[in-house]
Design an enzyme around this catalytic site. Structure first.
Site, mmCIF file in Angstrom:
data_model
loop_
_atom_site.group_PDB
_atom_site.id
_atom_site.type_symbol
_atom_site.label_atom_id
_atom_site.label_comp_id
_atom_site.label_asym_id
_atom_site.label_seq_id
_atom_site.Cartn_x
_atom_site.Cartn_y
_atom_site.Cartn_z
ATOM 1 N N ASN A 12 -15.934 42.516 34.161
ATOM 2 C CA ASN A 12 -14.990 42.332 35.266
ATOM 3 C C ASN A 12 -15.150 43.525 36.210
ATOM 4 O O ASN A 12 -14.667 44.611 35.913
ATOM 5 C CB ASN A 12 -13.561 42.262 34.699
ATOM 6 N N LYS A 14 -13.936 43.937 39.095
ATOM 7 C CA LYS A 14 -12.716 44.194 39.890
ATOM 8 C C LYS A 14 -13.065 44.453 41.358
ATOM 9 O O LYS A 14 -14.017 43.890 41.876
ATOM 10 C CB LYS A 14 -11.912 45.333 39.263
ATOM 11 N N HIS A 98 -5.355 37.588 34.878
ATOM 12 C CA HIS A 98 -5.536 38.993 34.478
ATOM 13 C C HIS A 98 -4.213 39.722 34.698
ATOM 14 O O HIS A 98 -3.473 39.424 35.634
ATOM 15 C CB HIS A 98 -6.649 39.620 35.318
ATOM 16 N N GLU A 100 -3.568 42.450 35.930
ATOM 17 C CA GLU A 100 -3.438 43.074 37.257
ATOM 18 C C GLU A 100 -2.996 42.045 38.289
ATOM 19 O O GLU A 100 -2.246 42.365 39.210
ATOM 20 C CB GLU A 100 -4.765 43.750 37.643
ATOM 21 N N GLU A 168 -5.910 40.887 26.216
ATOM 22 C CA GLU A 168 -6.025 42.193 26.853
ATOM 23 C C GLU A 168 -4.657 42.873 26.851
ATOM 24 O O GLU A 168 -3.834 42.618 27.754
ATOM 25 C CB GLU A 168 -6.506 42.048 28.294
ATOM 26 N N GLY A 174 -8.109 50.115 31.043
ATOM 27 C CA GLY A 174 -8.447 51.274 31.866
ATOM 28 C C GLY A 174 -7.849 52.583 31.391
ATOM 29 O O GLY A 174 -7.875 53.576 32.113
ATOM 30 N N SER A 213 -10.491 48.781 27.368
ATOM 31 C CA SER A 213 -11.184 50.015 26.993
ATOM 32 C C SER A 213 -12.301 49.806 25.968
ATOM 33 O O SER A 213 -12.522 50.652 25.091
ATOM 34 C CB SER A 213 -10.174 51.069 26.505
HETATM 35 C C1 PEP Z 1 -10.081 44.566 32.247
HETATM 36 O O1 PEP Z 1 -9.458 44.941 33.227
HETATM 37 O O2 PEP Z 1 -10.309 43.372 32.092
HETATM 38 C C2 PEP Z 1 -10.528 45.571 31.293
HETATM 39 C C3 PEP Z 1 -10.764 45.181 30.083
HETATM 40 O O3 PEP Z 1 -10.658 46.867 31.765
HETATM 41 P P1 PEP Z 1 -11.195 48.146 30.937
HETATM 42 O O4 PEP Z 1 -12.379 47.703 30.123
HETATM 43 O O5 PEP Z 1 -11.556 49.147 31.992
HETATM 44 O O6 PEP Z 1 -10.070 48.597 30.071
#
Ligand code: PEP
Length: 252
Positions: A12, A14, A98, A100, A168, A174, A213
């Site tokens: 992803n 973003k 997601h 976000e 997630e 993040g 992460s």
């Molecule tokens: C995400 O936003 O889908 C995600 C998993 O981000 P990160 O790997 O940076 O935690």
């Protein structure tokens, strides 16, 4: 991993990078594919970078996906992008719900379900994201929250369309923090039970991704857990080397 389910490693990207950087990143992924045997790969650039990613892959062997789509098929929806437009641009997948988008745009489970219906109608595979906040985990509600998100966000034809679910935890995205492997396995076991109950004959093999992460140093342990059928990767997918290392952590 789930027997007979080929893992999926999805990046992803973003809202990051320039067109030139997106092209270089896609090219970097394509150039390192020989080390990846055990998983399918997917990259999800921002809308404006989809065409360079698709061109780099020659439409194969790495799938391309969007990060969102409209619930509407077409028409007067200024600023939105339809699922059919994504399919036309070479996408096979779309990330939906997601955290976000749920946080920044107030997306509800009902809206995510409507978007998933639109995606399926356009021939895309929806990747529906669910996950609890830190407060919800601390108060012992994590599994109930995720079960409710699944019930509300997945349309009736989800499993038949080979839809994907990504767990997630909001607090792991993040941040460099992850749940324990036992907690990931427990959540994925609960999600498997929910899907198998609602979609008998298909929910047993729906891909369940973990996201939050994931990096080269923790990928092998997470991807070996029962009912973890791949990863949704944010930050680490912005470096081709790291993304490929995560994908290479899946046993051939
Ligand atoms: C995400 O936003 O889908 C995600 C998993 O981000 P990160 O790997 O940076 O935690």
């Amino acid at each position: 991993m789930t027997p007979d389910v080929r893992p999926l490693i999805a990046g992803n990207w973003k809202m990051n990078g320039t067109l030139r950087e997106a092209a270089a990143l896609a090219e970097g992924v394509r150039a390192g594919l020989e080390g990846v045997r055990g998983a399918d790969l997917l990259i999800c650039p921002t809308f404006l970078h989809l065409h360079v990613a698709a061109a780099s892959m020659g439409w194969k062997p790495v799938a391309i996906g969007g990060q969102d789509c409209s619930a509407e098929a077409n028409g007067a929806h200024t600023g939105d992008v339809s699922a059919a437009m994504l399919a036309d641009a070479g996408c096979g997948y779309v990330i939906l719900g997601h955290s976000e988008r749920r946080a920044d745009h107030g997306e509800s489970d009902a809206l995510v379900q409507a978007k998933a219906r639109a995606a399926i109608a356009a021939g895309l595979i929806p990747i529906v994201c669910v996950g609890e906040t830190e407060a919800q985990r601390d108060s012992g509600e994590a599994e109930a929250v995720v079960a409710a998100q699944l019930a509300g966000s997945l349309p009736p034809d989800f499993a038949g369309a080979k839809g994907v679910v990504a767990y997630e935890p909001v607090w792991a995205i993040g941040t460099g923090r992850t749940p324990t492997n036992d907690d990931i396995a427990a959540m994925h076991g609960r999600m498997r039970a929910e899907l198998a109950g609602r979609f008998p004959g298909a929910g047993e093999t729906t891909r369940l991704l973990y996201g939050g992460s994931v990096k080269p140093s923790n990928a092998a342990a997470i991807l070996a857990l029962p009912n973890v059928d791949g990863a949704l990767v944010g930050g680490a997918s912005l470096k081709a080397e790291d993304f490929l290392a995560i994908a290479a952590a899946v046993p051939a």
